[in-house]
Design a protein around this motif. Structure first.
Motif, PDB file in Angstrom:
ATOM      1  N   TYR A  79      16.162  21.492  62.005  1.00 35.78           N
ATOM      2  CA  TYR A  79      17.433  20.973  61.473  1.00 35.78           C
ATOM      3  C   TYR A  79      18.236  20.272  62.575  1.00 35.78           C
ATOM      4  O   TYR A  79      18.853  19.244  62.343  1.00 35.78           O
ATOM      5  CB  TYR A  79      18.271  22.095  60.863  1.00 35.78           C
ATOM      6  CG  TYR A  79      17.788  22.574  59.508  1.00 35.78           C
ATOM      7  CD1 TYR A  79      17.527  21.681  58.477  1.00 35.78           C
ATOM      8  CD2 TYR A  79      17.611  23.935  59.260  1.00 35.78           C
ATOM      9  CE1 TYR A  79      17.103  22.124  57.235  1.00 35.78           C
ATOM     10  CE2 TYR A  79      17.193  24.379  58.016  1.00 35.78           C
ATOM     11  CZ  TYR A  79      16.934  23.477  57.010  1.00 35.78           C
ATOM     12  OH  TYR A  79      16.517  23.919  55.780  1.00 35.78           O
ATOM     13  N   ASN A 101      16.861  16.884  63.139  1.00 37.72           N
ATOM     14  CA  ASN A 101      17.311  15.953  62.100  1.00 37.72           C
ATOM     15  C   ASN A 101      18.740  15.501  62.357  1.00 37.72           C
ATOM     16  O   ASN A 101      19.065  14.327  62.179  1.00 37.72           O
ATOM     17  CB  ASN A 101      17.209  16.592  60.716  1.00 37.72           C
ATOM     18  CG  ASN A 101      16.111  15.985  59.888  1.00 37.72           C
ATOM     19  OD1 ASN A 101      15.259  15.274  60.394  1.00 37.72           O
ATOM     20  ND2 ASN A 101      16.122  16.262  58.604  1.00 37.72           N
ATOM     21  N   ASP A 102      19.599  16.427  62.750  1.00 37.75           N
ATOM     22  CA  ASP A 102      20.986  16.063  63.051  1.00 37.75           C
ATOM     23  C   ASP A 102      21.045  15.016  64.156  1.00 37.75           C
ATOM     24  O   ASP A 102      21.829  14.065  64.082  1.00 37.75           O
ATOM     25  CB  ASP A 102      21.804  17.293  63.450  1.00 37.75           C
ATOM     26  CG  ASP A 102      22.057  18.248  62.289  1.00 37.75           C
ATOM     27  OD1 ASP A 102      21.863  17.841  61.122  1.00 37.75           O
ATOM     28  OD2 ASP A 102      22.424  19.407  62.554  1.00 37.75           O
ATOM     29  N   LEU A 161      19.706  11.569  62.824  1.00 43.15           N
ATOM     30  CA  LEU A 161      20.558  10.920  61.827  1.00 43.15           C
ATOM     31  C   LEU A 161      21.978  10.660  62.325  1.00 43.15           C
ATOM     32  O   LEU A 161      22.818  10.157  61.584  1.00 43.15           O
ATOM     33  CB  LEU A 161      20.596  11.771  60.551  1.00 43.15           C
ATOM     34  CG  LEU A 161      19.226  11.977  59.888  1.00 43.15           C
ATOM     35  CD1 LEU A 161      19.334  12.953  58.729  1.00 43.15           C
ATOM     36  CD2 LEU A 161      18.611  10.664  59.442  1.00 43.15           C
ATOM     37  N   VAL A 167      11.849  10.996  61.445  1.00 38.85           N
ATOM     38  CA  VAL A 167      12.553  11.679  60.347  1.00 38.85           C
ATOM     39  C   VAL A 167      11.554  12.114  59.282  1.00 38.85           C
ATOM     40  O   VAL A 167      11.625  13.237  58.772  1.00 38.85           O
ATOM     41  CB  VAL A 167      13.667  10.780  59.749  1.00 38.85           C
ATOM     42  CG1 VAL A 167      14.174  11.333  58.428  1.00 38.85           C
ATOM     43  CG2 VAL A 167      14.819  10.641  60.735  1.00 38.85           C
ATOM     44  N   GLU A 168      10.598  11.245  58.941  1.00 42.48           N
ATOM     45  CA  GLU A 168       9.584  11.597  57.944  1.00 42.48           C
ATOM     46  C   GLU A 168       8.760  12.805  58.389  1.00 42.48           C
ATOM     47  O   GLU A 168       8.543  13.737  57.614  1.00 42.48           O
ATOM     48  CB  GLU A 168       8.664  10.404  57.667  1.00 42.48           C
ATOM     49  CG  GLU A 168       9.327   9.296  56.874  1.00 42.48           C
ATOM     50  CD  GLU A 168       8.456   8.059  56.746  1.00 42.48           C
ATOM     51  OE1 GLU A 168       7.265   8.085  57.158  1.00 42.48           O
ATOM     52  OE2 GLU A 168       8.964   7.046  56.233  1.00 42.48           O
ATOM     53  N   ASN A 198       9.580  15.066  60.661  1.00 46.14           N
ATOM     54  CA  ASN A 198      10.442  16.242  60.767  1.00 46.14           C
ATOM     55  C   ASN A 198      10.767  16.813  59.388  1.00 46.14           C
ATOM     56  O   ASN A 198      10.776  18.035  59.208  1.00 46.14           O
ATOM     57  CB  ASN A 198      11.723  15.895  61.530  1.00 46.14           C
ATOM     58  CG  ASN A 198      12.390  17.119  62.089  1.00 46.14           C
ATOM     59  OD1 ASN A 198      11.773  17.889  62.833  1.00 46.14           O
ATOM     60  ND2 ASN A 198      13.643  17.331  61.732  1.00 46.14           N
ATOM     61  N   ASN A 199      11.032  15.958  58.411  1.00 45.86           N
ATOM     62  CA  ASN A 199      11.315  16.449  57.063  1.00 45.86           C
ATOM     63  C   ASN A 199      10.113  17.166  56.460  1.00 45.86           C
ATOM     64  O   ASN A 199      10.268  18.184  55.784  1.00 45.86           O
ATOM     65  CB  ASN A 199      11.779  15.310  56.154  1.00 45.86           C
ATOM     66  CG  ASN A 199      13.216  14.912  56.418  1.00 45.86           C
ATOM     67  OD1 ASN A 199      13.989  15.667  56.992  1.00 45.86           O
ATOM     68  ND2 ASN A 199      13.571  13.707  56.028  1.00 45.86           N
TER      69      ASN A 199
END
Length: 192
Positions: A60, A63-64, A67, A134-135, A137-138
């Motif tokens: 998480y 991601n922070d 983004l 991001v892909e 990591n998600n």
């Protein structure tokens, strides 16, 4: 703090993230999660759940970072290093300094993605790097959450196995009655 962050992102913790794992709010959040995961109503975490929540917090946090809107050079470099780390190229410390290791990883990323391999990322290359990170990591977040919830699915399968096949005879008799013309219904059928 990591456990509280994960509990927040999963929707179990609603208070300030203060690092107090023995605080009432954190214990209540753990209890809520344990109930939801069919782990009973204990206010403590088993070792597996604790490890997953700590790892999930790192994902998480990544991601922070990815983004975030960045204002300074160091933050921009941290974002690049984080993306490279997620993609498995960078293994150094995320410190915001684009040293030799980071530049080598950038060059490797550029080569692997048919870009001009010069160790410098232009806007298009940064966009591609961040989008890919991001892909990945998600997907890692989703896989980790599945691991956390796997226990629930295993317990549900055990319950179904122990209870055996469902008794469908009651359903059959109702279905058969519905297929009968109305005149064929007996008095007892209408009372059931």
């Amino acid at each position: 703090m990591k456990i509280q962050l994960s509990l927040t992102k999963l929707g179990y913790y609603y208070s300030d993230i203060d690092g107090k794992l023995n605080g009432f709010e954190t214990r209540e959040a753990v209890k809520s999660m344990n109930i939801a995961l069919s782990n009973g109503n204990a206010m403590f975490l088993d070792q597996r759940s604790r490890e997953i929540l700590v790892y999930l917090a790192d994902l998480y946090r990544f991601n922070d970072i990815l983004l975030s809107n960045i204002d300074d050079k160091k933050s921009a470099n941290i974002k690049i290093q984080t993306a490279l780390k997620i993609l498995g190229c960078y293994h150094g410390k995320i410190d915001g300094l684009l040293g030799k290791d980071t530049k080598n990883c950038i060059t490797e990323f550029e080569k692997n993605n048919n870009m001009d391999a010069n160790g410098e990322l232009d806007k298009r290359e940064k966009y591609t790097l961040f989008r890919m990170a991001v892909e990945v990591n998600n997907r890692s977040i989703d896989d980790t959450k599945k691991e956390l919830y796997k226990k629930v699915n295993q317990q549900a399968a055990k319950i179904q196995k122990l209870s055996g096949p469902a008794d469908k005879s009651a359903d059959k008799s109702i279905t058969q009655k519905l297929k009968k013309p109305e005149s064929d219904l007996e008095f007892s059928d209408s009372l059931e």
